[in-house]
Design an enzyme around this catalytic site. Structure first.
Site, PDB file in Angstrom:
ATOM      1  N   ARG A 191     -70.632 -13.647-128.423  1.00  0.00           N
ATOM      2  CA  ARG A 191     -69.370 -14.236-127.973  1.00  0.00           C
ATOM      3  C   ARG A 191     -68.739 -15.223-128.956  1.00  0.00           C
ATOM      4  NH1 ARG A 191     -67.798 -16.771-124.129  1.00  0.00           N
ATOM      5  NH2 ARG A 191     -65.923 -15.488-124.230  1.00  0.00           N
TER       6      ARG A 191
ATOM      7  N   ASP B  53     -69.715 -17.521-115.749  1.00  0.00           N
ATOM      8  CA  ASP B  53     -70.176 -18.410-116.822  1.00  0.00           C
ATOM      9  C   ASP B  53     -70.997 -19.543-116.229  1.00  0.00           C
ATOM     10  OD1 ASP B  53     -70.515 -19.988-119.036  1.00  0.00           O
ATOM     11  OD2 ASP B  53     -68.389 -20.312-119.432  1.00  0.00           O
TER      12      ASP B  53
ATOM     13  N   TRP C 176     -72.461 -29.916-120.562  1.00  0.00           N
ATOM     14  CA  TRP C 176     -71.114 -29.530-120.143  1.00  0.00           C
ATOM     15  C   TRP C 176     -70.718 -28.240-120.852  1.00  0.00           C
ATOM     16  CZ3 TRP C 176     -66.270 -28.252-121.986  1.00  0.00           C
ATOM     17  CH2 TRP C 176     -65.296 -28.077-120.994  1.00  0.00           C
TER      18      TRP C 176
END
Length: 402
Positions: free
Chosen positions: A283, A210, A402
């Protein structure tokens, strides 16, 4: 049958979860997950102030009509708060309908398309030796596919690398934890990490990674090309997903499979990505995409373009949301893989569930509905705790993704 009560409960058995419980005049209850990590109370207010009054007295069997009413009737469509609230209603209604039928939910979605649901687990380490130990631990737990994340030399705190029990756990403090980032250092380091993992575990173990939206399309394309020789199962969130066109650049330069969508909450977020076959896995989570109804439609649409499912399954989605995902995974044809982080023992006591994890696979069980029972008394003993997810900054102090 009519809905006579709709209760919104916030509990924190280790982390915060938002649960919607619908009750009918026949005494049946349905559960939905409305957890939005770090913004839980926004969804609580949306449900209590704007959604619950619309549900009382309505027919719980009218799932599609209720969904469209909550989505179109507010005028202000989409967004994570709105869609998490709608998701809770949708899942609770499906839970009720399946209980009335006396069947596990997957039977109402067309029945099982497979015997069990393949998962992947999370392995991480501050350095390569620690990561290799973590991979061994996940394999000992039964996982047959593993996401690998590691620290980057020169950086103190990096996404996906932790020293406690939970990955990306909210920090219970007045201000968010600040993590640091250096993209060139990461791009240099990751291929060496994957080489070490492949050397230790061989070519058969499916490996995932990821990038957490931190790269530009050009950087993502370079990374995808550089790691092709390590045969990743996928490279996840390689560049911010709002820029769908950016994936054209990535796709032109690498054959590494791409997965994206955990921050998406509507089908239009995927339109270009799916129709141009720019991704391989979608996802989104049941909890953040408006529920089972729209996510099944998304996967049916994606199937026409050979895109598979890979439902987001972090610890900050409650067992209610996890159970709903497993039922959907078992039923759809174009299932790919299910992320599964598991939950703490205390969380599993608050949300007692019929789903099981065996040899790296999940099964939803055959209890009527989604198969989750909510212990409200135990939940009340663990009240909401204000918490933030971390923020990310570059060396010069600039806020980064983030």
């Amino acid at each position: 049958m009519r809905i006579v009560a709709a209760d919104v409960v916030v509990t924190s058995p280790g982390r915060n979860f938002v649960t919607l419980k619908l009750t009918t005049d026949e005494g049946l209850t349905g559960l939905g997950d409305a957890t939005l990590n770090g913004r839980e109370q926004a969804v609580v207010a949306y449900l209590r102030e704007h959604v619950v009054p619309l549900l009382l007295g309505t027919d719980p069997h009218r799932i599609e009509d209720t969904w469209q009413s909550l989505y179109r009737g507010a005028y202000w469509r989409r967004g994570p708060v709105t869609m998490a609230a709608i998701a809770a209603v949708d899942v609770a209604l499906w839970d009720l309908k399946a209980k009335v039928a006396g069947l596990p939910l997957y039977q109402l979605l067309g029945g099982a398309s497979r015997e069990r649901v393949r998962t992947y687990g999370h392995a991480n380490g501050r350095d390569v030796p620690e990561l290799l130990d973590s991979v061994r631990a996940r394999r000992a737990e039964g996982y047959q596919a593993v996401r690998v994340q590691t620290g980057v030399p020169g950086l103190q705190t990096v996404y996906g690398v932790h020293t406690g029990e939970a990955i990306a756990r909210p920090t219970h403090r007045a201000l968010p934890l600040v993590e640091d980032w250096d993209t060139p250092a990461y791009l240099r380091h990751l291929p060496t990490v994957l080489e070490a993992v492949r050397h230790e575990f061989g070519p058969e173990l499916p490996l995932l990674h990821d990038a957490h939206h931190r790269l530009t399309p050009v950087q993502a394309a370079k990374l995808g090309k550089d790691v092709e020789r390590y045969d990743l199962f996928w490279l996840e969130d390689c560049t911010p997903a709002e820029n769908q066109e950016g994936f054209r650049t990535v796709r032109r330069h690498t054959t590494t499979p791409l997965a994206v969508g955990e921050v998406f909450n509507a089908v239009v977020d995927y339109q270009t990505l799916i129709t141009e076959q720019l991704i391989d896995y979608a996802r989104s989570a049941v909890t953040h995409f408006g529920g089972i109804s729209p996510l099944k439609k998304l996967f049916d649409f994606a199937a026409m373009y050979q895109v598979k499912s890979a439902v987001h399954g972090p610890e900050d989605i409650s067992p209610v949301g996890t159970a709903a995902a497993i039922h959907l995974d078992l039923a759809i044809h174009n299932f790919g893989i299910q992320e599964y982080s598991g939950h703490t023992d205390l969380t599993n006591e608050v949300f007692r569930h019929a789903y099981t994890f065996t040899d790296g696979h999940l099964h939803p069980g055959d209890a009527p509905g989604i198969g989750v029972e909510f212990d409200e008394e135990l939940a009340a003993a663990h009240p909401y705790e204000a918490a933030y997810l971390p923020v990310n900054r570059l060396a010069d102090g600039t806020v980064h993704d983030w």
